[in-house]
Design an enzyme around this catalytic site. Structure first.
Site, short mmCIF file in Angstrom:
data_model
loop_
_atom_site.label_atom_id
_atom_site.label_comp_id
_atom_site.label_asym_id
_atom_site.label_seq_id
_atom_site.Cartn_x
_atom_site.Cartn_y
_atom_site.Cartn_z
N THR A 107 0.83 -1.20 0.00
CA THR A 107 0.00 0.00 0.00
C THR A 107 0.86 1.25 0.00
O THR A 107 2.04 1.21 0.34
CB THR A 107 -0.95 0.03 1.20
OG1 THR A 107 -2.02 0.90 0.92
CG2 THR A 107 -0.27 0.45 2.47
N GLY A 141 -5.85 6.99 7.18
CA GLY A 141 -5.34 6.11 6.14
C GLY A 141 -4.44 5.08 6.78
O GLY A 141 -3.75 5.37 7.76
N SER A 189 4.65 0.78 1.36
CA SER A 189 5.76 0.42 0.49
C SER A 189 6.14 1.53 -0.49
O SER A 189 7.30 1.67 -0.84
CB SER A 189 5.45 -0.87 -0.26
OG SER A 189 4.24 -0.72 -0.97
N CYS A 222 6.51 1.69 -7.49
CA CYS A 222 6.34 0.63 -6.50
C CYS A 222 5.38 -0.44 -7.03
O CYS A 222 4.23 -0.15 -7.35
CB CYS A 222 5.77 1.23 -5.20
SG CYS A 222 5.42 0.00 -3.93
#
Length: 176
Positions: free
Chosen positions: A6, A50, A129, A164
Site C-alpha cells: 500500500t 489512512g 511500500s 512501487c
C-alpha cells in the site's frame, strides 16, 4: 515496521489537507484486489485516516481511534496519544500490524504500534511500500509548483504507483 502492499500520503498545503491511498491489495506476490479503499473519514467526517498494513488490524485501529475521539470530544492529539499508549501496552493490540495516518483541519499524525505519535514538520507524510516515493514527490511539488493539496497527492501517488510494484493508480482521495 515495513509494510508491502500500500501507499498512503497526506499533504497539508495552502490551507487544505488531502489524504490519498492506492487501491491495490496483494497476497504474497499476487494482486487480489485493485479498488480497496484504505482512506476514510471518521468522527462526523472531521477526521481522515489512512492505513498501511493488515486490513482487519487497520479496521480495528480505526474503530478504536473513533472511540477515543468520542471520549475526548474530537481532540485528535489526545486521541492519537491515548491510542498509541493502548496499542503499545495492550497484549492483544501489540500484535496488530499496521501504521496509521490521522489528520484533521489543523493536525497530522503518524501513529504506530511502537508508541509513536509523530507530527511531520513539513506538512507531508507517506507510509507503506510506496510511501517514501510519494512523500518525496509531494515535497518537491509543494516547493516547486503552484498545485493545491489535492493535486499534489494525486500527482505524487501517480509517481509512486509508477515506481512501487505494491502500489496501483486506483487512488482514493479525501480532503478537508
Amino acid at each position: 515496521m515495513n509494510f508491502h502492499g500500500t501507499t498512503i500520503l497526506a499533504v497539508r498545503h495552502k490551507g487544505k489537507v488531502a489524504v490519498a491511498g492506492d487501491g491495490q491489495v496483494t497476497l504474497n506476490n499476487i494482486v487480489v484486489k485493485h479498488t480497496a479503499k484504505k482512506v476514510r473519514r471518521i468522527y462526523n467526517d472531521t477526521i481522515i485516516v489512512g492505513f498501511a498494513g493488515a486490513t482487519a488490524d487497520a479496521m480495528n485501529l480505526s474503530e478504536r481511534l473513533e472511540g477515543k475521539l468520542e471520549r475526548y470530544n474530537g481532540n485528535l492529539t489526545r486521541s492519537a496519544v491515548e491510542l498509541a499508549k493502548d496499542w503499545r501496552t495492550d497484549k492483544y493490540l501489540r500484535r496488530l500490524e499496521a501504521l496509521m495516518i490521522a489528520v484533521d483541519s489543523t493536525r497530522m499524525f503518524l501513529v504506530s504500534g511502537n508508541g509513536d505519535v509523530i507530527e511531520p514538520d513539513e506538512g507531508v507524510i507517506g507510509i507503506g511500500s510506496g510511501g517514501v516515493g510519494a512523500q518525496a514527490a509531494a515535497s518537491a511539488l509543494m516547493k516547486y509548483s503552484d498545485l493545491g493539496a489535492r493535486e499534489i497527492v494525486e500527482e505524487s501517488m501517480k509517481i509512486a504507483s509508477s515506481l512501487c510494484v505494491y502500489t496501483n493508480d486506483k487512488i482514493t482521495i479525501e480532503e478537508l
